[in-house]
Write an enzyme that holds these catalytic residues in place. Sequence first.
Site, short mmCIF file in Angstrom:
data_model
loop_
_atom_site.label_atom_id
_atom_site.label_comp_id
_atom_site.label_asym_id
_atom_site.label_seq_id
_atom_site.Cartn_x
_atom_site.Cartn_y
_atom_site.Cartn_z
N HIS A 39 0.79 -0.98 0.00
CA HIS A 39 -0.08 -0.03 0.09
C HIS A 39 1.01 1.29 -0.19
O HIS A 39 0.59 2.19 -0.70
CB HIS A 39 -0.91 -0.04 1.31
N ASP A 138 -6.40 5.48 2.12
CA ASP A 138 -6.18 4.22 1.63
C ASP A 138 -7.93 3.55 1.90
O ASP A 138 -8.42 4.05 2.91
CB ASP A 138 -5.26 3.37 2.36
N THR A 160 -5.48 0.28 -3.79
CA THR A 160 -4.27 0.10 -4.37
C THR A 160 -4.28 -1.30 -5.04
O THR A 160 -2.89 -1.79 -5.47
CB THR A 160 -3.05 0.04 -3.18
N GLU A 398 4.65 -4.04 -12.40
CA GLU A 398 5.99 -3.79 -12.57
C GLU A 398 6.35 -4.73 -13.57
O GLU A 398 7.17 -4.48 -14.44
CB GLU A 398 6.34 -3.91 -11.15
N ALA A 413 -5.83 -12.20 -0.59
CA ALA A 413 -6.69 -10.80 -0.92
C ALA A 413 -6.93 -10.66 -2.57
O ALA A 413 -7.61 -11.50 -2.76
CB ALA A 413 -5.65 -9.36 -0.30
#
Length: 491
Positions: A39, A138, A160, A398, A413
Amino acid sequence: MQQHVAVSHRDDSSLGIAELKMDDQQPHVLIWPFPAQGHIKPMVGLTALLCDAGIHVTFLNTDHNHRRLTYLQSLSTHFPTLHLESISDGLPADHPRTLPFLPELTSSIKSVTKPLFRQLLADSIKNSVSPVTCVIADGGMPFAIDVAKELGIRVIAFRTFSACCLWSYFCLPNLIQEGQLPVNDEDMDLMVAGVPGMEGLLRRRDLPGICRRQPDDPSFQLFVVETQAMTRASALILNTYDDLEAPILSHLAPLFSKIYTIGPLNALMRSRIGDAVSRSFSSFSNLWEVDRSCMTWLDSQPLGSVVYVSFGSLAIMTRGFAMELWHGLVNSGKRFLWAVRRDAILPGAEGEQVIPVELQEGTKERGFLVDWAPQEDVLAHPSTGGFLTHSGWNSTLESIVAGVPMVCWPQIADQQINSRWVSEVCRIGLDMKDTCDRSTVETMIKTLMKDGREEIMMSMDRISKLAHDCVSQGGSSYHNLDMLAEDIRKI
């Protein structure tokens, strides 16, 4: 022209945000991530981009993480509009704050940190020359949205993880009502029909990790409450890009007055503020000390020959699983760089500490192990040809930016649904979900790294190009960041 402001350093005896000497009133954004690596990093990226746009930003961390992110403080010399602030998470200094203890961290933040946060914002309104005009909170801390709204401060939620995961969270009440939850080990391959836009895609095993718990489980209920709370924010920020998740974004759009898709943030930072500064922000936002010795090792490896292995900042594995994984890596015959945190492997029983000779020899011949690697640099290195990943959203993006295909072993998650999106929608990786013995690891790595993998690389080249296009001038994420900054200035 960007104004230079004098920032007074924080006095630990006070919760007040530092006063800012400015010639004219400027917008002042407070950014507050959930205190976990996955995060913090994207919200540090957003901080850099808003500072580059001339907006004053206070980046709020927990005291615990503030002490760990010591290098981040030096970046305030590059961005005079950046100020770093911290707040207690209510836990003792020696608390592990690792995955098994996250419920304790979440509970403490809600009970202890919430009133401190309220006081911090109230003091800003009353006493600061430059009061906070906008909070970017957040999505994992919905109480921050309510506190800001109660004090009359505009608040924007930043989730995020992926849009597809967020949408699936919104669909959880319907899945429960239709009897599709809870899932169990006997019917994990049944298709899920209650997530519009992902019909024919999701099996029960692909639902977010929380769906493997009973609906009345407190952790399950927390995700449902958090998700609904985000709609009370004035807008939503997502670290994704339109071409990656367009069908899902169309389903989320009616729930928010505005959605800013500004990802991949690591690529947008390089596009907007340059490679050197963006790399500094990425490096300094690590909670673990980076070991760059692996880059020298990569320099000596053949082009595209190395599999990079990392399961992120939270995943914990048993010693038995770690051995299976390690055997699979060695047995594949491929070169590998494994970033394995010291706290990532649970202690084994007495007598299990001995590492088999074949693993020692195979690693000495073809492998390299570090505690924590400079991931973006590793993925961008010419020797890296594949990524064995936990499918965290930062790692997924990425990898896309670097054009490196993936083997996905998701755990918690959003990772379950991310891995399905990677393998079945984007076709840029292989899903190793729920099965990870040494034979499976070996087969997956050989398949990913085999000669003649043109199909998966063609898909990756296309998806990666779209990512780079969207963060370039005229691209959707580039434009959406401008709109976000402009909307903040209008507050």
